[in-house]
Scaffold this motif. Structure first.
Motif, short mmCIF file in Angstrom:
data_model
loop_
_atom_site.label_atom_id
_atom_site.label_comp_id
_atom_site.label_asym_id
_atom_site.label_seq_id
_atom_site.Cartn_x
_atom_site.Cartn_y
_atom_site.Cartn_z
N SER A 121 0.82 -1.22 0.00
CA SER A 121 0.00 0.00 0.00
C SER A 121 0.85 1.26 0.00
CB SER A 121 -0.95 0.00 1.20
OG SER A 121 -0.23 -0.04 2.43
N SER A 122 1.97 1.27 0.73
CA SER A 122 2.77 2.49 0.81
C SER A 122 3.54 2.77 -0.48
CB SER A 122 3.75 2.41 1.99
OG SER A 122 4.74 1.41 1.77
N LEU A 123 3.84 1.73 -1.25
CA LEU A 123 4.59 1.91 -2.50
C LEU A 123 3.69 1.95 -3.72
CD1 LEU A 123 7.70 -0.34 -1.79
CD2 LEU A 123 7.67 2.13 -2.06
N ASP A 586 -9.09 -3.22 10.75
CA ASP A 586 -7.72 -2.92 11.16
C ASP A 586 -7.00 -2.24 10.01
OD1 ASP A 586 -5.34 -3.17 12.87
OD2 ASP A 586 -4.65 -4.55 11.31
N ALA A 587 -6.37 -1.09 10.30
CA ALA A 587 -5.65 -0.33 9.27
C ALA A 587 -6.54 -0.09 8.05
CB ALA A 587 -4.37 -1.05 8.87
N ASN A 588 -7.79 0.23 8.30
CA ASN A 588 -8.80 0.53 7.27
C ASN A 588 -9.21 -0.69 6.46
OD1 ASN A 588 -9.04 3.23 7.92
ND2 ASN A 588 -7.50 3.90 6.47
N THR A 589 -8.86 -1.87 6.90
CA THR A 589 -9.25 -3.08 6.20
C THR A 589 -10.26 -3.86 7.05
OG1 THR A 589 -7.14 -3.27 5.04
CG2 THR A 589 -8.45 -5.28 5.25
N PRO A 590 -11.53 -3.94 6.62
CA PRO A 590 -12.52 -4.71 7.37
C PRO A 590 -12.46 -6.20 7.01
CG PRO A 590 -13.57 -3.54 5.56
CD PRO A 590 -12.12 -3.19 5.50
N VAL A 609 -12.94 -22.29 8.07
CA VAL A 609 -13.02 -20.86 8.34
C VAL A 609 -13.37 -20.15 7.05
CG1 VAL A 609 -11.78 -18.79 9.07
CG2 VAL A 609 -11.31 -20.98 10.20
N THR A 610 -14.41 -19.34 7.12
CA THR A 610 -14.79 -18.48 6.00
C THR A 610 -14.34 -17.07 6.33
OG1 THR A 610 -16.72 -19.85 5.49
CG2 THR A 610 -16.71 -17.60 4.62
N CYS A 611 -13.55 -16.50 5.43
CA CYS A 611 -12.97 -15.17 5.67
C CYS A 611 -13.33 -14.25 4.52
CB CYS A 611 -11.45 -15.28 5.80
SG CYS A 611 -10.58 -13.70 5.93
N VAL A 612 -13.99 -13.14 4.83
CA VAL A 612 -14.29 -12.11 3.83
C VAL A 612 -13.49 -10.87 4.19
CG1 VAL A 612 -16.05 -10.71 2.72
CG2 VAL A 612 -16.59 -13.05 3.45
N ILE A 613 -12.73 -10.36 3.21
CA ILE A 613 -11.86 -9.21 3.46
C ILE A 613 -12.02 -8.19 2.34
CG2 ILE A 613 -9.93 -10.45 2.37
CD1 ILE A 613 -8.04 -8.86 4.24
N ASP A 614 -12.13 -6.94 2.72
CA ASP A 614 -12.19 -5.84 1.75
C ASP A 614 -10.79 -5.23 1.68
OD1 ASP A 614 -12.48 -3.54 0.29
OD2 ASP A 614 -14.12 -2.71 1.47
N VAL A 615 -10.06 -5.55 0.62
CA VAL A 615 -8.66 -5.13 0.50
C VAL A 615 -8.49 -3.80 -0.21
CG1 VAL A 615 -7.88 -7.52 0.51
CG2 VAL A 615 -8.32 -6.39 -1.68
N GLY A 616 -9.58 -3.17 -0.58
CA GLY A 616 -9.48 -1.96 -1.38
C GLY A 616 -9.30 -2.33 -2.83
N LEU A 617 -8.07 -2.59 -3.22
CA LEU A 617 -7.76 -3.08 -4.56
C LEU A 617 -6.80 -4.25 -4.41
CD1 LEU A 617 -6.96 -1.13 -7.77
CD2 LEU A 617 -5.29 -2.78 -6.92
N LEU A 676 -13.19 -8.74 -1.40
CA LEU A 676 -13.98 -7.62 -1.89
C LEU A 676 -13.04 -6.47 -2.23
CD1 LEU A 676 -16.97 -7.53 0.65
CD2 LEU A 676 -16.71 -8.93 -1.42
N GLU A 677 -13.40 -5.69 -3.26
CA GLU A 677 -12.59 -4.54 -3.66
C GLU A 677 -13.50 -3.32 -3.74
OE1 GLU A 677 -9.32 -5.47 -6.65
OE2 GLU A 677 -10.76 -7.07 -7.09
N ASN A 678 -13.24 -2.34 -2.88
CA ASN A 678 -14.13 -1.18 -2.82
C ASN A 678 -13.43 0.16 -2.92
OD1 ASN A 678 -16.81 -2.30 -2.58
ND2 ASN A 678 -16.16 -3.12 -0.61
N THR A 679 -12.12 0.16 -3.22
CA THR A 679 -11.41 1.42 -3.45
C THR A 679 -10.44 1.21 -4.61
OG1 THR A 679 -9.58 0.95 -1.93
CG2 THR A 679 -11.52 2.02 -1.00
N ASN A 680 -9.78 2.29 -5.03
CA ASN A 680 -8.86 2.21 -6.16
C ASN A 680 -7.40 2.13 -5.73
OD1 ASN A 680 -10.82 2.26 -8.19
ND2 ASN A 680 -10.97 4.50 -8.09
N ALA A 681 -7.16 1.73 -4.51
CA ALA A 681 -5.78 1.57 -4.02
C ALA A 681 -5.75 0.38 -3.07
CB ALA A 681 -5.31 2.83 -3.32
N PRO A 682 -4.64 -0.35 -3.03
CA PRO A 682 -4.55 -1.50 -2.12
C PRO A 682 -4.46 -1.07 -0.67
CG PRO A 682 -2.45 -1.13 -3.21
CD PRO A 682 -3.42 -0.19 -3.85
#
Length: 717
Positions: A121-123, A586-590, A609-617, A676-682
């Motif tokens: 994300s930082s790079l 956590d760190a803007n990642t739900p 385990v079922t895991c759903v994560i919104d990574v942005g991109l 899930l992807e809900n933004t234009n940056a990782p």
């Protein structure tokens, strides 16, 4: 246009005004402290490397291969692959044309280090901008050499063409000693990327499969000797002196080195060094013989100074009355990093320079510390980071580089010096134990009227090598200890969170996800308790407490996706199984997780385990799934098995086996990761999925047994 030397480029800084905020916080105290805590809880750390001077990023060889020198280290998280994808897309080269190597300290390093789930994300912006700029200046040189108009050029897989004329990147850069640095061009549209968003294979896969020596323990230098350092086994031990007479006579010993703060030995083999070390009679001073019960007595909500890190409404006033009050306590134990590769380094100190090969997450800090100890300038010290055989925060401070360097200076040859397993366990920078007290009141219609979370913990960020001391006074509460401890349910009208800082007699510090695992375990277990009290479905109960802001909408989305993925409302399970739910941001990642468990032979068995994560991109979906799977297994291990004890002043266990960890037989048969992807940056990925798993397992276990798991590691009966 500015001219720079070949393969050196300047990129703009993206550092913010953190120093100003910290200074203000020191003066204004409480309100600003809460504001800063909120910023720290949601901020995504930018790349903070030194961009004021030209820095080497790319090297292009005659065979048209591109080497990217990464300021972030690779410790199994797949960072090199993601960076390669980002660079390849903007450079317009084939992914197979790019190599990624660790940048030595003379080239570049990130002042923030590698950690906090920030590498990709930082790079995201700086690396793509730099790659695009590199592509354009190479094209400009190619246009001159080919005698064509720059606008006529096209680039495909590192080959520049204009009509029937072609030239590779390697040919374009040949013989050029200076480049004209152009303005940063516009970046591609996301839809135009060939590699970003795709499941590209790991760029380091071949080296690892073939066993290429790429890790710290593989490091070697010509004419190398071996070192060993006497380390204390007792908590709080201070080195006084040592009798080294017997060690000096032993076979293979080259020299015994006595310093004010340590004693070590250099020998012709590691075995000879270890044997001589054992013969050294060191004298230590200790103030107290500690026991586990002493540590547990220290880590208690109500002891020490409280710091209010979050406040909304009048929770304190509402919860002051015992009428209708619901209260629970949870704990987590002292934990070790237990990474496969122990700490160590290979160092060679010459007259006016020092070279250190080491597995470290903090290249810059290590360089400064070695330079200071040797009396050298920083530019005279070269840190060459290797692949890490596990990091998890253990290598966010690597002063062992100093010891290897001091031993090398004493003998004038390269010295390889590593911890043994016992030393690694007893001299770890541990995950601190925690104690949580949660209080709440419900309304008549089953919603939360007020909620409070108190967490007592040893230090995580405070006192570490990468957090300035002024942050202690500015923030008051350790941001690492309370990570994940804030209330994420902003639909609750009254809530607050309080952190209680505890100073422990041994080093505690960063551990993967910091306080997230323990804090989410306590909050999400308590939320489950409240749902039962309110006679509500635990998922719907949570949804009813979430606000409609952006963070709330993203959290709702992962919760609803997890609910739908397992058909929660009409789920069919084999006899003897139950499911439990938990979530966190956590760190803007739900992240939302559902664990399916049973009780087998008196132990908890996690089946799925079922895991759903919104990574942005998603830069690399396979990499994201692997990180989620690793985080879930690590969280299972910590919550179900791992625990350090303090017995007669010593930390134990000191080897694998007695230090219980999750084994292959404990792994779920299935880990279903939904991205899930809900933004234009990782966004952050490495740590957020570790947060919910303990609570999800504990909540499922309650449905099977009727017993709340209030203490990690979980014990039935």
């Amino acid at each position: 246009m500015a001219k720079v030397s070949r393969r050196k480029f300047i990129i703009r800084s993206i550092l913010g005004g953190t120093g100003l905020l910290v200074g203000a916080a020191y003066l204004l105290k409480k309100p600003i402290r809460r504001t800063l805590a909120g910023v720290a809880n949601t901020a995504e750390a930018p790349y903070s490397g030194n961009t004021s001077d030209p820095e080497v990023w790319f090297e292009i060889s005659a065979d048209n291969m591109v080497t990217l020198y990464s300021p972030k280290v690779e410790m199994g998280q797949g960072t090199f692959t993601g960076l390669a994808q980002m660079a390849a897309d903007e450079l317009e080269i084939n992914i197979n044309q790019i190599r990624v190597e660790h940048a030595p300290s003379s080239l570049q390093f990130d002042a923030f280090a590698t950690g906090g789930s920030t590498s990709i994300s930082s790079l995201w912006m700086p690396l793509r901008e730099l790659a695009a700029t590199t592509r354009e200046i190479i094209k400009a040189e190619a246009a001159k050499k080919m005698g064509v108009d720059l606008a006529s050029l096209k680039v495909t897989d590192g080959v520049i063409s204009s009509g029937n004329k072609t030239m590779t990147f390697g040919e374009a850069v040949a013989g050029i000693t200076e480049w004209e640095l152009s303005d940063t061009p516009a970046l591609k549209d996301l839809k135009a990327y060939k590699y970003i968003g795709k499941p590209v294979s790991r760029v380091d896969l071949k080296d690892k499969v073939l066993g290429k020596p790429i890790f710290g323990m593989d490091a070697a230098m010509p004419d190398m000797l071996f070192g060993a350092v006497v380390r204390p086994s007792a908590i709080g031990a201070k080195y006084l002196d040592a009798d080294t007479s017997e060690a000096e006579k032993m076979p293979g010993v080259v020299k015994v080195v006595k310093e004010e703060d340590f004693v070590g030995v250099v020998a012709t083999s590691r075995m000879a060094a270890e044997n001589a070390k054992e013969a050294i009679k060191a004298n230590w001073e200790t103030d107290k013989v500690w026991q586990t019960k002493d540590i547990e007595a220290l880590v208690k909500v109500g002891k020490g100074e409280p710091f209010e890190i979050q406040k909304e409404g009048k929770a304190e006033k509402i919860l002051a009355s015992e009428n209708g009050l619901i209260s629970s306590e949870y704990t987590s134990p002292l934990g070790a990093h237990a990474q496969i590769e122990p700490n160590g380094a290979v160092a060679f100190v010459e007259k006016d320079k020092a070279t250190v090969m080491i597995s470290t997450q903090v290249v810059g800090v290590t360089r400064k510390e070695v330079a200071k100890r040797l009396g050298l300038k920083e530019e005279q010290v070269e840190i060459k980071p290797t692949y890490l055989g596990g990091g998890f925060g253990r290598r966010l401070h690597t002063p062992n580089a100093i010891q290897a360097a001091v031993l090398s200076k004493a003998v004038g040859k390269p010295v390889k010096c590593f911890f043994n397993r016992k030393e690694e366990f007893q001299n770890d920078t541990f995950r601190p134990p925690t104690h949580h007290v949660l209080k709440a009141k419900l309304t008549q219609d089953g919603k939360i009227e007020a909620l409070e979370h108190n967490v007592s913990s040893g230090d995580v960020a405070f006192g570490s090598a990468i957090v300035p001391h002024i942050a202690n006074a500015a923030l008051g509460a350790d941001l690492g200890a309370w990570r994940g401890g804030m209330i994420q349910y902003s639909g609750i009208p009254n809530y607050r969170a309080i952190s209680w800082r505890v100073k422990l007699p041994f080093a505690t510090s960063w551990w993967r996800s910091l306080g997230l695992l323990a804090n989410t375990f306590s909050i999400e277990s308590f939320m489950d308790e409240l749902a039962v009290k309110a006679d509500k479905d635990p998922i719907q109960f949570r949804l009813d407490q979430i606000g409609d802001n952006t963070a709330g909408k993203r959290l709702k989305a992962v919760i609803e996706a997890a609910r739908d993925r397992v058909n929660w409302n009409n789920i069919t399970l084999p006899e003897g199984r139950a499911v439990g739910f938990a979530c966190c941001t956590d760190a803007n990642t739900p992240v939302a997780q559902i664990a399916e468990v049973s009780i087998l032979d008196g132990e908890i068995k996690v089946h799925k385990v079922t895991c759903v994560i919104d990574v942005g991109l998603a830069v690399n979906p396979d990499q994201i799934r692997a990180q989620c799977e690793g985080a879930i297994i690590m969280g299972m291990s910590a919550s179900m098995f791992e625990k350090m004890e303090v017995t007669d002043g010593q930390l134990s266990p000191t080897i694998y086996g007695p230090y219980q960890m999750a084994m292959m037989r404990h792994a779920p048969k299935e880990i279903d990761v939904v991205i899930l992807e809900n933004t234009n940056a990782p966004g952050a990925v490495g740590e957020p999925p570790l947060g919910p798993i303990a609570a999800a397992i504990a909540n499922a276990t309650f449905r099977l047994t009727g017993k709340r798991m209030r203490d990690m590691p979980f014990v039935l009966g």
